[in-house]
Design a protein around this motif. Structure first.
Motif, short mmCIF file in Angstrom:
data_model
loop_
_atom_site.label_atom_id
_atom_site.label_comp_id
_atom_site.label_asym_id
_atom_site.label_seq_id
_atom_site.Cartn_x
_atom_site.Cartn_y
_atom_site.Cartn_z
N PHE A 85 67.29 71.67 87.44
CA PHE A 85 66.56 70.51 86.92
C PHE A 85 67.50 69.58 86.17
CE2 PHE A 85 63.75 68.86 83.39
CZ PHE A 85 63.14 67.88 84.16
N ARG A 112 64.19 66.75 77.35
CA ARG A 112 63.45 67.42 78.42
C ARG A 112 64.00 68.82 78.69
NH1 ARG A 112 61.26 62.50 82.30
NH2 ARG A 112 60.35 61.40 80.52
N VAL A 116 61.95 72.43 78.37
CA VAL A 116 61.97 73.45 79.42
C VAL A 116 62.50 74.76 78.87
CG1 VAL A 116 63.05 74.09 81.62
CG2 VAL A 116 62.12 71.79 81.31
N PHE A 161 59.44 68.36 85.15
CA PHE A 161 60.08 69.60 85.60
C PHE A 161 59.34 70.22 86.78
CE2 PHE A 161 60.13 74.30 85.34
CZ PHE A 161 61.44 74.51 85.72
#
Length: 214
Positions: A85, A112, A116, A161
């Motif tokens: 990702f 981000r 995650v 994601f």
């Protein structure tokens, strides 16, 4: 030269109003979008001389170290997807730069990744899950509940994601689909049978009234 000054001011105005971060490092990262304007060099000299930002090469190295730290903290079985990702966001940023559109800043990518990472730790440590494909809507609902004030930003990151994960065939369904960014209303406790008004009381049931004869 008046023309160059106008170009610099115009470019700076666009950076400040494009909806992106106004942190000096983020402004410096987005400044090449100004094209042939001298704005990138002017901002670099101004911010670095005052210690407000790092030169682009040093900033890139520091950001790479931070990204590695985030992905490295993801539990083992879940880590390859987090790293994938991360790379997909970097690839998308490179495409945006070549196209002259607005690329994601390092701080956006890192936020981000941190979300995650936090979800992965939550899944492995508190839900007993070590495969992204087993993540369901109940896991996602339980995760933002740990920090209610950040529900919107967390869901935005997780939607990104899981959209990528589904496109990469790592999951069959997107567990964030259909979830609202609004915090669910707290479920009210049922009223006590001792209190018709619904308020709680620690005193127990009301004492029976005793009628006395006159």
């Amino acid at each position: 030269m008046p023309g160059a000054a106008v170009a610099v001011l115009t470019g700076l105005g666009r950076l400040l109003t494009d909806g992106g971060s106004r942190h000096p490092q983020a402004l410096l990262e987005r400044s090449p979008q100004a094209g042939n304007s001298p704005l990138p060099k002017i901002l670099e000299d101004f911010f670095t001389a005052r210690g407000l930002a790092l030169p682009p090469d040093q900033a890139a190295q520091s950001a790479a170290v931070r990204r590695q730290r985030y992905t490295g903290a993801v539990p083992g079985p879940l880590r390859p997807a987090a790293a994938g990702f991360c790379q997909s966001m970097l690839n998308a940023r490179d495409r945006a730069r070549r196209a002259g559109t607005r690329p994601r800043a390092d701080d956006t990518i890192e936020r981000r990744l941190s979300i995650v990472r936090d979800l992965a730790v939550f899944l492995a440590g508190r839900r007993g899950k070590n495969d992204w494909a087993t993540t369901d809507v109940h896991d996602i609902e339980a995760f933002p509940a740990t920090l209610p004030g950040s529900r919107r930003s967390r869901l935005t990151a997780l939607r990104h994601f899981f959209t990528w994960a589904r496109a990469s065939k790592l999951v069959l369904t997107d567990p964030t689909r259909g979830l609202s960014a609004r915090q669910p209303a707290a479920t009210a406790a049922p009223p006590s049978r001792w209190d018709s008004s619904g308020s709680c009381s620690a005193a127990g049931p009301p004492a029976a009234s005793i009628r006395t004869r006159p």
